[in-house]
Structures are given as structure tokens and as C-alpha cells.
Design a protein around this motif. Structure first.
Motif, PDB file in Angstrom:
ATOM      1  N   SER A 115      20.512 -71.672   4.111  1.00  0.00           N
ATOM      2  CA  SER A 115      21.518 -70.668   3.717  1.00  0.00           C
ATOM      3  C   SER A 115      20.973 -69.260   3.857  1.00  0.00           C
ATOM      4  O   SER A 115      21.645 -68.358   4.375  1.00  0.00           O
ATOM      5  N   ARG A 116      19.739 -69.074   3.411  1.00  0.00           N
ATOM      6  CA  ARG A 116      19.149 -67.729   3.419  1.00  0.00           C
ATOM      7  C   ARG A 116      18.739 -67.277   4.809  1.00  0.00           C
ATOM      8  O   ARG A 116      18.518 -66.089   5.031  1.00  0.00           O
ATOM      9  N   ALA A 117      18.639 -68.200   5.735  1.00  0.00           N
ATOM     10  CA  ALA A 117      18.363 -67.816   7.120  1.00  0.00           C
ATOM     11  C   ALA A 117      19.633 -67.401   7.853  1.00  0.00           C
ATOM     12  O   ALA A 117      19.562 -66.788   8.911  1.00  0.00           O
ATOM     13  N   ILE A 118      20.791 -67.726   7.273  1.00  0.00           N
ATOM     14  CA  ILE A 118      22.072 -67.373   7.885  1.00  0.00           C
ATOM     15  C   ILE A 118      22.710 -66.178   7.189  1.00  0.00           C
ATOM     16  O   ILE A 118      23.275 -65.287   7.832  1.00  0.00           O
ATOM     17  N   LEU A 119      22.629 -66.144   5.848  1.00  0.00           N
ATOM     18  CA  LEU A 119      23.319 -65.125   5.061  1.00  0.00           C
ATOM     19  C   LEU A 119      22.333 -64.281   4.266  1.00  0.00           C
ATOM     20  O   LEU A 119      21.310 -64.790   3.781  1.00  0.00           O
ATOM     21  N   PRO A 120      22.628 -62.991   4.061  1.00  0.00           N
ATOM     22  CA  PRO A 120      21.782 -62.146   3.210  1.00  0.00           C
ATOM     23  C   PRO A 120      21.778 -62.653   1.769  1.00  0.00           C
ATOM     24  O   PRO A 120      22.763 -63.235   1.292  1.00  0.00           O
ATOM     25  N   GLU A 121      20.683 -62.406   1.080  1.00  0.00           N
ATOM     26  CA  GLU A 121      20.551 -62.829  -0.316  1.00  0.00           C
ATOM     27  C   GLU A 121      21.676 -62.265  -1.179  1.00  0.00           C
ATOM     28  O   GLU A 121      22.225 -62.954  -2.053  1.00  0.00           O
ATOM     29  N   ALA A 122      22.058 -61.013  -0.920  1.00  0.00           N
ATOM     30  CA  ALA A 122      23.110 -60.379  -1.725  1.00  0.00           C
ATOM     31  C   ALA A 122      24.450 -61.094  -1.540  1.00  0.00           C
ATOM     32  O   ALA A 122      25.235 -61.219  -2.496  1.00  0.00           O
ATOM     33  N   THR A 123      24.734 -61.549  -0.330  1.00  0.00           N
ATOM     34  CA  THR A 123      25.986 -62.270  -0.067  1.00  0.00           C
ATOM     35  C   THR A 123      26.015 -63.589  -0.825  1.00  0.00           C
ATOM     36  O   THR A 123      27.031 -63.957  -1.430  1.00  0.00           O
ATOM     37  N   LEU A 124      24.889 -64.304  -0.818  1.00  0.00           N
ATOM     38  CA  LEU A 124      24.816 -65.560  -1.550  1.00  0.00           C
ATOM     39  C   LEU A 124      24.954 -65.333  -3.051  1.00  0.00           C
ATOM     40  O   LEU A 124      25.704 -66.045  -3.730  1.00  0.00           O
ATOM     41  N   ALA A 125      24.253 -64.325  -3.575  1.00  0.00           N
ATOM     42  CA  ALA A 125      24.303 -64.048  -5.014  1.00  0.00           C
ATOM     43  C   ALA A 125      25.714 -63.688  -5.453  1.00  0.00           C
ATOM     44  O   ALA A 125      26.198 -64.152  -6.499  1.00  0.00           O
ATOM     45  N   ALA A 126      26.393 -62.860  -4.659  1.00  0.00           N
ATOM     46  CA  ALA A 126      27.768 -62.469  -4.993  1.00  0.00           C
ATOM     47  C   ALA A 126      28.696 -63.677  -4.949  1.00  0.00           C
ATOM     48  O   ALA A 126      29.588 -63.824  -5.801  1.00  0.00           O
ATOM     49  N   GLY A 127      28.481 -64.555  -3.967  1.00  0.00           N
ATOM     50  CA  GLY A 127      29.303 -65.761  -3.872  1.00  0.00           C
ATOM     51  C   GLY A 127      29.075 -66.688  -5.051  1.00  0.00           C
ATOM     52  O   GLY A 127      30.028 -67.211  -5.643  1.00  0.00           O
ATOM     53  N   PHE A 128      27.811 -66.897  -5.422  1.00  0.00           N
ATOM     54  CA  PHE A 128      27.500 -67.764  -6.555  1.00  0.00           C
ATOM     55  C   PHE A 128      28.112 -67.219  -7.847  1.00  0.00           C
ATOM     56  O   PHE A 128      28.592 -67.972  -8.695  1.00  0.00           O
ATOM     57  N   LYS A 129      28.080 -65.905  -7.998  1.00  0.00           N
ATOM     58  CA  LYS A 129      28.621 -65.279  -9.206  1.00  0.00           C
ATOM     59  C   LYS A 129      30.117 -65.562  -9.348  1.00  0.00           C
ATOM     60  O   LYS A 129      30.645 -65.665 -10.463  1.00  0.00           O
ATOM     61  N   LYS A 130      30.803 -65.708  -8.209  1.00  0.00           N
ATOM     62  CA  LYS A 130      32.242 -65.988  -8.220  1.00  0.00           C
ATOM     63  C   LYS A 130      32.539 -67.496  -8.174  1.00  0.00           C
ATOM     64  O   LYS A 130      33.693 -67.889  -8.032  1.00  0.00           O
ATOM     65  N   GLY A 131      31.488 -68.312  -8.272  1.00  0.00           N
ATOM     66  CA  GLY A 131      31.687 -69.755  -8.248  1.00  0.00           C
ATOM     67  C   GLY A 131      31.893 -70.330  -6.866  1.00  0.00           C
ATOM     68  O   GLY A 131      32.374 -71.467  -6.717  1.00  0.00           O
ATOM     69  N   ARG A 132      31.512 -69.568  -5.831  1.00  0.00           N
ATOM     70  CA  ARG A 132      31.702 -70.032  -4.452  1.00  0.00           C
ATOM     71  C   ARG A 132      30.429 -70.769  -4.000  1.00  0.00           C
ATOM     72  O   ARG A 132      29.561 -70.194  -3.359  1.00  0.00           O
ATOM     73  N   SER A 133      30.350 -72.017  -4.335  1.00  0.00           N
ATOM     74  CA  SER A 133      29.162 -72.802  -4.004  1.00  0.00           C
ATOM     75  C   SER A 133      29.543 -74.266  -3.830  1.00  0.00           C
ATOM     76  O   SER A 133      30.598 -74.718  -4.313  1.00  0.00           O
ATOM     77  N   LEU A 134      28.683 -75.002  -3.147  1.00  0.00           N
ATOM     78  CA  LEU A 134      28.891 -76.433  -2.967  1.00  0.00           C
ATOM     79  C   LEU A 134      28.832 -77.151  -4.304  1.00  0.00           C
ATOM     80  O   LEU A 134      29.624 -78.069  -4.569  1.00  0.00           O
ATOM     81  N   THR A 135      27.908 -76.752  -5.159  1.00  0.00           N
ATOM     82  CA  THR A 135      27.755 -77.416  -6.449  1.00  0.00           C
ATOM     83  C   THR A 135      29.010 -77.262  -7.304  1.00  0.00           C
ATOM     84  O   THR A 135      29.419 -78.195  -8.004  1.00  0.00           O
ATOM     85  N   ARG A 136      29.636 -76.091  -7.260  1.00  0.00           N
ATOM     86  CA  ARG A 136      30.863 -75.897  -8.021  1.00  0.00           C
ATOM     87  C   ARG A 136      31.977 -76.804  -7.494  1.00  0.00           C
ATOM     88  O   ARG A 136      32.745 -77.381  -8.267  1.00  0.00           O
ATOM     89  N   LEU A 137      32.064 -76.962  -6.180  1.00  0.00           N
ATOM     90  CA  LEU A 137      33.067 -77.848  -5.605  1.00  0.00           C
ATOM     91  C   LEU A 137      32.827 -79.306  -6.023  1.00  0.00           C
ATOM     92  O   LEU A 137      33.777 -80.044  -6.321  1.00  0.00           O
ATOM     93  N   LEU A 138      31.578 -79.708  -6.042  1.00  0.00           N
ATOM     94  CA  LEU A 138      31.264 -81.079  -6.445  1.00  0.00           C
ATOM     95  C   LEU A 138      31.615 -81.313  -7.915  1.00  0.00           C
ATOM     96  O   LEU A 138      32.083 -82.399  -8.284  1.00  0.00           O
ATOM     97  N   GLU A 139      31.399 -80.304  -8.745  1.00  0.00           N
ATOM     98  CA  GLU A 139      31.808 -80.412 -10.148  1.00  0.00           C
ATOM     99  C   GLU A 139      33.318 -80.626 -10.248  1.00  0.00           C
ATOM    100  O   GLU A 139      33.795 -81.443 -11.043  1.00  0.00           O
TER     101      GLU A 139
END
Length: 312
Positions: free
Chosen positions: A46-70
Motif C-alpha cells: 500500500s505504501r509503495a503505491i499511495l502516500p502515507e498521508a493518503t492512507l492515514a486520511a482514508g483510515f481516519k474515515k474508515g476506508r480500509s479493508l479491515t472495516r469492510l470485513l467487519e
């Protein structure tokens, strides 16, 4: 959507690197709609494709694989939410003077804190209940698929109970990365046994795509020759997926490390990330992308660089 599981139980064999390389070359040269599914809590791909800030902002909004699995566990998953959870690297500009911009790639990333919570929840459930969780990832990817054509599943660096089983249940085609040395080759039996065990438990047959030699030393070394010969024997016994050709092997470790190192996610073009199209590293990855598409039954005679060469 066809899913490719890049799976080995040993860390450091190049799973994340191969996932990133294929995502870049399939999306950039073949205009394939690629979804990168990062099952590894470390998030290297993930970090080789997207900037750390983009991932952090996405996680903060619940945009993650783990949230979908929940949500899948709670039977509250829907297509709109699943597709919104995908973080996207847009195409990196326009082609100029033969320079090919990196293509668009969707990313479903594992959020570390959410992963630990979900893992504990699944493992704390009654053993008889866990069977219904085997298909969670498959159901999630079906909901998120949209118009993606290929999903690349990057597995963790070691086998994780239930998590690995979910990944294999969601895998259509198995790509086995392998370092040609004694220690990695000795671990293959355990890997193949785990794939077979997953088939027996879930009833899902993972089709073999290929065994790819990574971080190869000089092909003239005795270790390389003996290991490849041993793998060739296992291939004939159908104990491992068929070997990819030698011209697709990942030979240049410094080049491979640079392509996924810190800051690589800011690079905009294939040549900046992988060197000149005539360099062995770049040329090998182009050939690997074509071979993967051919084994998936998709047209792969040419790529965008080939068309540019014809125009010249």
C-alpha cells in the motif's frame, strides 16, 4: 474480476514487491483496471503505491479493508460502501516523448489497529462458527469489484490463522514468489500443504498461475542452477505452479528495492521508477506482465511501449 494471490508463508521472498510491480505494469502498459488488496498489516505494498498521508486520511474515515470485513461479519456490507473504501492512485499525468505515466491503481489497505481488533474478534469466536468467516474476503471483493479486471492479493509475511485461509478462499490464481536458495526452497512443501489444506477445508480450488524466481543471483551460480532444477522437478510433479520463463525473473535486487523504497510512491512514470525500458530489470517486468496476462487468458501480445516503438 480475476484474483491473483501472491502467496508464500515465508517473509522476504518478494510478495509485496511483485504485487507492486504487476500493479504498475498492468495498469500503465496494458490499461488493465487493477485492484491491489493488501492483506499484510505492515502495509508495504500500500505504501509503495499511495502516500502515507493518503492512507492515514482514508483510515481516519474508515476506508480500509479491515472495516469492510467487519461490516461483512455484521452482515451490513453493501456495494456502495465497499467501492467507496477503495483508495485510488490516479493516472500520473500524460504520456510525453515515450515516457509512460504510472497507471491508475485501486488499493484496499489493511489498517493495523482495525486488523488487530478484527483478528481477535474472529479468533475469539466459537470454533464451530469460524467456518462462516472463510468466505468473508471473497464476499468483500465481490462487493468492491466494480469494473476492476484483476485483483492482486498481497499476503502477510507469515501464515496467520483464518486470515490466510480467507485470502486463499478469495484467490483464483496462485503466484508463488521464490528465492532460488536452499532455505526458501526447503519451505515450499509447507506452502503447498497449506494451499491443499485450504482447498480441503473450503472446497475452493486455487488454480496455479506460476512460480516466479525473485532476487536471483547470477544465473551461473551453482545455487541458482541446483534450485531451479529442483523446482523444475516439483513442477513436473505438479507440486508447485509452473515456473515462469527465465526472462521474467527479478534479477536486480538494488533496482527492485529502489522501486518500492521510501519515497517511491511519489514517482510519476515507469522509467523513473524502473529505469530505461531497455534495462534488464524493466524489460523483465514488462515480459512478466505479458506472461501473467497470457496465463490469465487475456490478450497480451503488445503493450503501450511496443506500440510507441512501432510508431518510431
Amino acid at each position: 474480476m480475476q484474483t491473483i494471490g501472491i502467496f508464500h508463508t515465508k517473509g522476504g521472498v518478494g510478495k509485496s514487491a511483485v504485487a507492486v510491480f504487476l500493479a504498475d505494469f498492468l495498469s500503465s502498459l496494458h490499461e488493465t483496471r487493477v485492484l491491489l488488496v493488501d492483506l499484510d498489516p505492515q502495509g508495504s505494498a500500500s505504501r509503495a503505491i499511495l502516500p502515507e498521508a493518503t492512507l492515514a486520511a482514508g483510515f481516519k474515515k474508515g476506508r480500509s479493508l479491515t472495516r469492510l470485513l467487519e461490516q461483512a461479519v455484521d452482515n451490513s456490507l453493501d456495494e456502495e460502501t465497499a467501492q467507496d473504501a477503495i483508495l485510488t492512485r490516479p493516472r500520473q499525468g500524460q504520456r510525453r516523448r515515450g515516457s509512460v505515466p504510472l497507471g491508475e491503481v485501486g488499493v484496499l489497505a489493511t489498517e493495523p489497529t482495525g486488523y488487530r481488533t478484527l483478528r481477535d474478534r474472529l479468533l475469539d469466536s466459537p470454533r464451530a462458527q469460524r467456518k462462516k468467516y472463510w468466505g468473508l474476503l471473497r464476499d468483500t471483493l465481490d462487493a468492491a469489484a466494480g469494473d476492476y479486471e484483476v485483483a492482486l492479493i498481497d499476503f502477510p509475511g507469515s501464515e496467520i490463522p483464518l486470515w490466510t485461509l480467507m485470502g486463499l478462499r478469495a484467490t483464483d490464481h496462485w503466484l508463488l514468489p521464490e528465492i532460488p536458495d536452499y532455505f526458501s526452497a526447503a519451505a515450499i512443501e509447507g506452502v503447498t500443504q497449506l494451499v491443499e489444506q485450504a482447498r480441503e477445508m473450503t472446497g475452493h480450488q486455487v488454480r496455479p498461475l506460476g512460480t516466479l524466481l525473485t532476487i536471483c543471483p547470477n544465473r551461473g551460480s551453482s545455487v541458482y542452477k541446483k534450485t531451479r532444477a529442483a523446482l523444475g522437478h516439483l513442477e513436473k510433479l505438479r507440486a508447485i505452479p509452473p515456473l515462469f520463463p527465465k526472462d521474467t525473473e527479478i534479477l536486480h535486487r538494488p533496482d527492485a528495492q529502489k522501486a518500492i523504497d521510501w519515497g517511491a510512491e511519489q514517482i510519476k512514470t515507469l522509467s523513473k521508477r524502473y529505469g530505461s525500458s531497455t534495462s534488464p530489470f524493466h524489460a523483465g517486468l514488462r515480459q512478466l506482465a505479458r506472461e501473467v496476462l497470457a496465463r490469465l487468458g487475456r490478450p497480451a501480445d503488445k503493450d503501450r511501449l511496443s506500440y510507441l516503438a512501432d510508431l518510431r
